[in-house]
Enzyme design. Sequence first.
Site, PDB file in Angstrom:
ATOM      1  N   SER A  59       0.878  -1.234   0.068  1.00 45.56           N
ATOM      2  CA  SER A  59       0.116  -0.048   0.200  1.00 45.56           C
ATOM      3  C   SER A  59       0.890   1.235   0.141  1.00 45.56           C
ATOM      4  O   SER A  59       1.716   1.595  -0.721  1.00 45.56           O
ATOM      5  CB  SER A  59      -0.965   0.009   1.268  1.00 45.56           C
ATOM      6  OG  SER A  59      -2.144   1.171   1.167  1.00 45.56           O
ATOM      7  N   ASP A 311      -4.960  -3.161  -3.443  1.00 48.47           N
ATOM      8  CA  ASP A 311      -4.367  -2.921  -2.197  1.00 48.47           C
ATOM      9  C   ASP A 311      -3.556  -4.182  -1.487  1.00 48.47           C
ATOM     10  O   ASP A 311      -4.125  -5.053  -1.312  1.00 48.47           O
ATOM     11  CB  ASP A 311      -5.151  -2.304  -0.932  1.00 48.47           C
ATOM     12  CG  ASP A 311      -4.313  -1.651   0.053  1.00 48.47           C
ATOM     13  OD1 ASP A 311      -2.889  -1.873  -0.002  1.00 48.47           O
ATOM     14  OD2 ASP A 311      -4.991  -1.243   0.881  1.00 48.47           O
TER      15      ASP A 311
END
Length: 687
Positions: A59, A311
Site C-alpha cells: 500500500s 491494495d
Amino acid sequence: MPQAGNTFTIGLTMAGAVSAGAYTAGVLDFLFAALAAQDERDPQENDLRVVLKAMSGTSAGGVCTALAVPALINGVRPFHPGEPSLPILHRLWVEELDFLGDDARPGLVSDSDLSGPHLLSVLNGEAIEAAAGRVLTGVEWTGSTYPFLARDLDLFVTCTNVSGVAYCIPFDSRRPAVGHLMANHAFVGHYRLTGLGTADIGSPWLDIWRDAGVPLELPQAATPHAPARIDFHGEGTGWDSLRRMSIATGAFPFGLAAKPVGATGSHLGVLDPAAGAMSCGGAWPLEISPEARPLPLRHSCSASFGFVGVDGGMCNNEPFEIVRYCLRASDPEHPWKLLQNPREPEKADRAVIMIDPFPEGPDGAISQTVEDADLAMVRVLAALKATLLNQARFKPEELVAAIDDTGRSRFLISPSRDGKHGAKALASGFLGGFGGFLDESLRAHDFALGRHNAQSFLKKHFNLAQVHRDFGKLPGGREVNGDMESPILRLPDRLAADIPQPEWPRLNIERIQDLLEATRHRVAKVSARAMREVWRGRLWQSVFRAFWTGVGRAKFTRWLERTIISELIARDQVRELSSAAQSGSRAGAEAEVRRAALAALMAPGPDLRTVDGLAAQTGLSAADVQQALQRKPEHPLFEIWQGAEHKGRATFCLRRYSPRVTGQLPGLRHLHAWALGGVTYDIAQSR
C-alpha cells in the site's frame, strides 16, 4: 555467519498507511541522509558501516519502496532541517496528493475520472497516476553510486490478486493433477536494481530459489556532465512495471481504482530456461527445498497473464518476513537451509527495520459474553471483513520470534509525539488514514514527524552491545538499562543536533467547508453514476434516484460532514477552537472539555443529546459538560440549540443540525418530537 568486516546489514519493511505514507517518507528521508553521511565520521574510530540490502512495502509503504529508487537515483541532498533530502518522496506525499488539487493537478475528489465507460472508485484514482507521472518526469542518473547500498538492491512490492493463482495439493501420487485446489491471492513483485550500490552483499535465500527479480537497468555511460534520463513509461521495461506496481499496491478497495497487473509464470517462480534457469520472482519465505514446492496450475514459464490488482494490505499489510529471509545467511551443512539472524545484542550483525505509521492493529479486547444480538446475520456479516483481514495478516512465526524482547535483529519505527503514539501522534491519523489528504499542512507535519522520529530512533534505540563478538569495542557507548550499548549508525554532528518536533497543524472552518463542498460534489457525481451502472432498468433507476436524491444523499453527506468535523475537533485540529486556548482567555483544560463536548455533539448519532449522555460518551463530568455547552460559540457552526425536555432532561444539538421547522422557530421547540416523529435521543435517556 558474520558479515564481512564491520558491516551491519539492514532491510526496510514499510507497512500500509494510506495518507500517512507522508510519515514513512519522512522516516526514509532522514534515514537515507544518515546512511549517506557515514563517510563524514572520524575514520580513526571503529564505526560500523550500515548497508541496505532490501526493501519491502505494501500500500503506501509499497509506494515508498518503489519511489525510494528514483529518489536515490536523483541523489540524496545534504541534510537540512527545512529541506527534504529526498525531494521526490516529499513532492509526492506532501505536495501532490490532495483532496482538492488545483488547476494543474486533479484532486482525489475531482471528477476527471468519471468520463470513462465505468465507475472505478469512490475517489479519483487518476489523481494518483497523474501525481506519479509528474514526480517521475525528469529523473536522471549521473553515474554516482552509494557505498551504503548493496550492489544488488532487492525491492519487494505487494498487491492483492483479486482472481488468485490456483495450486493443487495431490492426494494420490498416481494422479498428481487430481487433488485439493486452493488459490493464492498475495502477489509479490520482486525487482532488482544493480549498480547503484557498491557493497557486495548477496542473498542466499534468493540464490537458493533462483529468483533474480525483474531487472531495473540503469543507463550506460551516465556521467555528471551527461546524466541519463530514466524512462518510467517504457513499455515492457522493469521501470514501467515498477511504476505500475507502485500504483496497484495502493489501490485501496473501493476508495481508489483497481489496476491491471501483467505477469508471467516467471514472476511466480516458474524457471525460465531462456534466462539461465532464473526466475524473476516466486521465492517463498519458507524453509523448504525449492524443488519440492508446488507449481501453479495453468501457467508456464512463457505464458503471460493479467489480473486485477488491489491494495497489497488486504493479504499482508506488513511484509516483514520477506526482507528477513532476504537477509538470512546460508547454512553450510545444508544446501537449501538458512541460518537464523543473530538476535543477541553482542552478536547481531543484521536487522529488519519496520516503519509502521499505524502499529495499533486490531482491538485486543476479548469478549466475555455473547449476546443474542451478536448472532444476528447482519452483525456477523459486518464483522467478517475485519475477521478475514486480521487472520490473513496473522503470522505465528513472527509472533514467536518477537517473544525475545532483547533481540536486535528487528526494530520498529512508529509515530511518537508528546506522549502519544501511532494514529494519535499523526496529523493524518483519522478517517481510516485518509485524513491527511484533506490538507497539505497535515501531510507536511507527518513528514517532519517522520524525520524527527527517525533521528530519535537512530540516537536512542538502534543499538548493539558496546563490546561485540565480531565488531569488537564500538564507540559512543552509554548505559541503557544497566548495560553498555553503542549506536549502530553513529550520526555526524550536523545530523545529531536535535530536530524540533513539528507544530501541530490546524485547519480553519473555511478550509474545512471548501473540502466538504468538494466532497459533496464528488458524492453526487459518483452516486448518480453508480445508480446507472447497478440499476439498468429505467423504473428502478427512477425509484432509487428519487430515494437517494430526496433522502439518502442528504443523510450520507451529513453523516460524512459530521464525521470529518467531529474527528478534527476531537484531535484539536480546528483552528477556531484552539486559538482561544492559545491566547490564554481560557485554561487549556477548559478548552479540552469544550472540544470534547463539541466533538460529541457533532459526531453522527442521536439527533438530540442530554448532558448525562454527553458525559457518558466523553468521560467528562456532567457539570463540565453543562458548563461547556453554555459557552459563547467560537464560530456559527458551533452554536448550540436547546430542545424541549425529554423525560425530565434538557436536550441539545448543534443549531446546524437541529430538527427542521422547529429548529428555525424557537418558540415552538417543544413541538419538535411531534413535527418529526423520528427524533432519536442518546442512551442516557433510558436510565
